[in-house]
Design a protein around this motif. Structure first.
Motif, PDB file in Angstrom:
ATOM      1  N   UNK A  44      94.482  -7.429  13.097  1.00 42.37           N
ATOM      2  CA  UNK A  44      93.459  -8.474  13.208  1.00 42.37           C
ATOM      3  C   UNK A  44      94.081  -9.859  13.090  1.00 42.37           C
ATOM      4  N   UNK A  45      94.875 -10.082  12.039  1.00 42.54           N
ATOM      5  CA  UNK A  45      95.459 -11.411  11.844  1.00 42.54           C
ATOM      6  C   UNK A  45      96.402 -11.776  12.979  1.00 42.54           C
ATOM      7  N   UNK A  46      97.085 -10.792  13.553  1.00 44.80           N
ATOM      8  CA  UNK A  46      97.987 -11.087  14.671  1.00 44.80           C
ATOM      9  C   UNK A  46      97.216 -11.669  15.858  1.00 44.80           C
ATOM     10  N   UNK A  47      96.065 -11.077  16.171  1.00 45.66           N
ATOM     11  CA  UNK A  47      95.263 -11.591  17.281  1.00 45.66           C
ATOM     12  C   UNK A  47      94.746 -12.997  16.997  1.00 45.66           C
ATOM     13  N   UNK A  48      94.279 -13.219  15.769  1.00 46.00           N
ATOM     14  CA  UNK A  48      93.757 -14.543  15.424  1.00 46.00           C
ATOM     15  C   UNK A  48      94.869 -15.585  15.504  1.00 46.00           C
ATOM     16  N   UNK A  49      96.050 -15.229  15.009  1.00 47.72           N
ATOM     17  CA  UNK A  49      97.169 -16.176  15.003  1.00 47.72           C
ATOM     18  C   UNK A  49      97.708 -16.445  16.406  1.00 47.72           C
ATOM     19  N   UNK A  64      95.697 -17.098  18.757  1.00 45.49           N
ATOM     20  CA  UNK A  64      94.744 -18.102  19.240  1.00 45.49           C
ATOM     21  C   UNK A  64      94.819 -19.411  18.461  1.00 45.49           C
ATOM     22  N   UNK A  65      95.191 -19.339  17.182  1.00 43.29           N
ATOM     23  CA  UNK A  65      95.159 -20.509  16.314  1.00 43.29           C
ATOM     24  C   UNK A  65      96.396 -20.524  15.418  1.00 43.29           C
ATOM     25  N   UNK A  66      96.915 -21.723  15.145  1.00 37.84           N
ATOM     26  CA  UNK A  66      98.023 -21.881  14.202  1.00 37.84           C
ATOM     27  C   UNK A  66      97.428 -22.064  12.809  1.00 37.84           C
ATOM     28  N   UNK A  67      97.687 -21.104  11.939  1.00 35.68           N
ATOM     29  CA  UNK A  67      97.005 -21.063  10.651  1.00 35.68           C
ATOM     30  C   UNK A  67      97.962 -21.255   9.480  1.00 35.68           C
ATOM     31  N   UNK A  68      97.364 -21.560   8.348  1.00 39.64           N
ATOM     32  CA  UNK A  68      98.074 -21.510   7.070  1.00 39.64           C
ATOM     33  C   UNK A  68      97.184 -20.783   6.075  1.00 39.64           C
ATOM     34  N   UNK A 104      92.746 -16.052  -0.254  1.00 39.49           N
ATOM     35  CA  UNK A 104      93.516 -17.115   0.390  1.00 39.49           C
ATOM     36  C   UNK A 104      92.582 -18.092   1.087  1.00 39.49           C
ATOM     37  N   UNK A 105      92.876 -19.367   0.918  1.00 42.16           N
ATOM     38  CA  UNK A 105      92.192 -20.413   1.677  1.00 42.16           C
ATOM     39  C   UNK A 105      92.894 -20.482   3.030  1.00 42.16           C
ATOM     40  N   UNK A 106      92.146 -20.275   4.097  1.00 39.08           N
ATOM     41  CA  UNK A 106      92.731 -20.220   5.435  1.00 39.08           C
ATOM     42  C   UNK A 106      92.179 -21.374   6.273  1.00 39.08           C
ATOM     43  N   UNK A 107      93.087 -22.066   6.951  1.00 38.72           N
ATOM     44  CA  UNK A 107      92.681 -23.185   7.793  1.00 38.72           C
ATOM     45  C   UNK A 107      93.726 -23.374   8.885  1.00 38.72           C
ATOM     46  N   UNK A 108      93.386 -24.164   9.882  1.00 37.92           N
ATOM     47  CA  UNK A 108      94.388 -24.544  10.866  1.00 37.92           C
ATOM     48  C   UNK A 108      95.457 -25.386  10.175  1.00 37.92           C
ATOM     49  N   UNK A 109      96.680 -25.320  10.699  1.00 35.73           N
ATOM     50  CA  UNK A 109      97.818 -25.960  10.039  1.00 35.73           C
ATOM     51  C   UNK A 109      97.608 -27.451   9.793  1.00 35.73           C
ATOM     52  N   UNK A 110      96.924 -28.123  10.721  1.00 38.68           N
ATOM     53  CA  UNK A 110      96.790 -29.576  10.600  1.00 38.68           C
ATOM     54  C   UNK A 110      95.628 -30.013   9.721  1.00 38.68           C
ATOM     55  N   UNK A 111      94.888 -29.080   9.149  1.00 39.10           N
ATOM     56  CA  UNK A 111      93.763 -29.430   8.274  1.00 39.10           C
ATOM     57  C   UNK A 111      94.287 -29.789   6.882  1.00 39.10           C
ATOM     58  N   UNK A 112      93.867 -30.937   6.393  1.00 38.42           N
ATOM     59  CA  UNK A 112      94.278 -31.377   5.058  1.00 38.42           C
ATOM     60  C   UNK A 112      93.388 -30.727   4.006  1.00 38.42           C
ATOM     61  N   UNK A 113      94.016 -30.153   2.982  1.00 43.80           N
ATOM     62  CA  UNK A 113      93.273 -29.480   1.913  1.00 43.80           C
ATOM     63  C   UNK A 113      93.712 -30.062   0.574  1.00 43.80           C
ATOM     64  N   UNK A 141      86.904 -20.225  13.088  1.00 39.20           N
ATOM     65  CA  UNK A 141      87.716 -19.232  12.391  1.00 39.20           C
ATOM     66  C   UNK A 141      86.940 -17.933  12.189  1.00 39.20           C
ATOM     67  N   UNK A 142      85.703 -18.052  11.756  1.00 43.13           N
ATOM     68  CA  UNK A 142      84.887 -16.855  11.532  1.00 43.13           C
ATOM     69  C   UNK A 142      84.712 -16.074  12.839  1.00 43.13           C
ATOM     70  N   UNK A 143      84.454 -16.779  13.936  1.00 40.93           N
ATOM     71  CA  UNK A 143      84.261 -16.104  15.225  1.00 40.93           C
ATOM     72  C   UNK A 143      85.547 -15.431  15.691  1.00 40.93           C
ATOM     73  N   UNK A 144      86.684 -16.088  15.462  1.00 40.16           N
ATOM     74  CA  UNK A 144      87.959 -15.500  15.886  1.00 40.16           C
ATOM     75  C   UNK A 144      88.242 -14.207  15.125  1.00 40.16           C
ATOM     76  N   UNK A 145      87.959 -14.197  13.831  1.00 41.57           N
ATOM     77  CA  UNK A 145      88.186 -12.981  13.051  1.00 41.57           C
ATOM     78  C   UNK A 145      87.226 -11.873  13.496  1.00 41.57           C
ATOM     79  N   UNK A 146      85.965 -12.206  13.692  1.00 38.60           N
ATOM     80  CA  UNK A 146      85.024 -11.179  14.131  1.00 38.60           C
ATOM     81  C   UNK A 146      85.431 -10.609  15.486  1.00 38.60           C
ATOM     82  N   UNK A 147      85.857 -11.475  16.393  1.00 38.83           N
ATOM     83  CA  UNK A 147      86.302 -11.020  17.701  1.00 38.83           C
ATOM     84  C   UNK A 147      87.510 -10.095  17.580  1.00 38.83           C
TER      85      UNK A 147
END
Length: 254
Positions: A87-92, A94-98, A140-149, A203-209
């Protein structure tokens, strides 16, 4: 100000609550975000929390409620290590995550920084539960790489604490993989957010997909991975905690 709780025809609960925001009119104050995260964590699958900024016009309130009833807030699942990495491989792709370990002081030696990973495959032990109940496993807090947390800072019993949490990030989701406990019990995982933001919902839609594309079965309100399904078919126990009553165990459809 208002706080409305209603039960939908399907038995799920919808809670509509007014909240205080920052000057931009959309970002929740840290205390409101933390409260929303607590309410979300305590709610049942299918329940919805809709947040309405104070001072919102009646027309805008209607739009917020309509949007909130469509937003995806929680995804429950059962997955072995191989199941979840598919699952995470498919999401990654599509999106660059941290992935940042939430409340890291509960899991790493005192004084250590919160670990940050740029792929789920880098997280050691993912898919193996570190504790006997899903609710106490690493999140884990998951977000796109460029999102400031920003970290949350607070004083607990006179000691300064700083940690990461989705309650401080509208564009993040929380990821708990659950996993196998002592090769005997498979604990459920959970992906959730309190936010309706475009990034969090993407993010939620990508994981569900990704669950669907990797042939996860839908049983009750859980997505069940291929290996997890085979474990269930062979009589294995899939549940939320080793001490949970058998009524919480996942059952094959009749």
């Amino acid at each position: 100000m208002f706080d409305i709780t209603a039960q939908a025809a399907d038995g799920s609960v919808v809670r509509i609550q007014t909240v205080t925001t920052l000057a931009d009119g959309t970002t929740l104050t840290p205390s409101e975000a933390a409260a929303a995260a607590r309410i979300q964590a305590a709610s049942q699958s299918g329940d919805r929390l809709i947040l309405v900024p104070k001072g919102t016009s009646l027309d805008s309130i209607s739009q917020i409620i309509a949007k909130g009833t469509q937003a995806m807030k929680r995804i429950f699942f059962y997955a072995t290590g191989r199941d979840i990495f598919s699952v995470t491989r498919l999401v990654e792709e599509k999106m660059s995550l941290k992935y940042i370990l939430a409340n890291h002081d509960l899991y790493v030696p005192p004084g250590d920084d919160a670990p940050v990973y740029y792929s789920a495959s880098s997280i050691s032990g993912l898919g193996k539960a570190s504790r006997p109940a899903s609710a106490t496993c690493e999140r884990y807090v998951v977000a796109e790489k460029n999102v400031s947390i920003n970290m949350i800072t607070e004083k607990v019993k006179g000691i300064d604490k700083a940690y990461f949490s989705i309650s401080n990030c509208a564009d993040c989701i929380e990821f708990n993989a659950g996993g196998m406990w002592e090769d005997k019990v498979l604990l459920n995982g959970l992906i959730q957010t309190w936010s309706d933001s475009k990034l969090a919902q993407r993010l939620m839609r990508q994981f569900q997909s990704a669950f669907k594309k990797n042939n996860f079965e839908r049983i009750a309100y859980f997505w069940v991975g291929p290996e997890a399904y085979e474990l269930l078919r062979q009589g294995g126990r899939l549940t939320r905690g080793t001490d949970a009553a058998s009524s919480f165990d996942l059952q094959l459809p009749a």
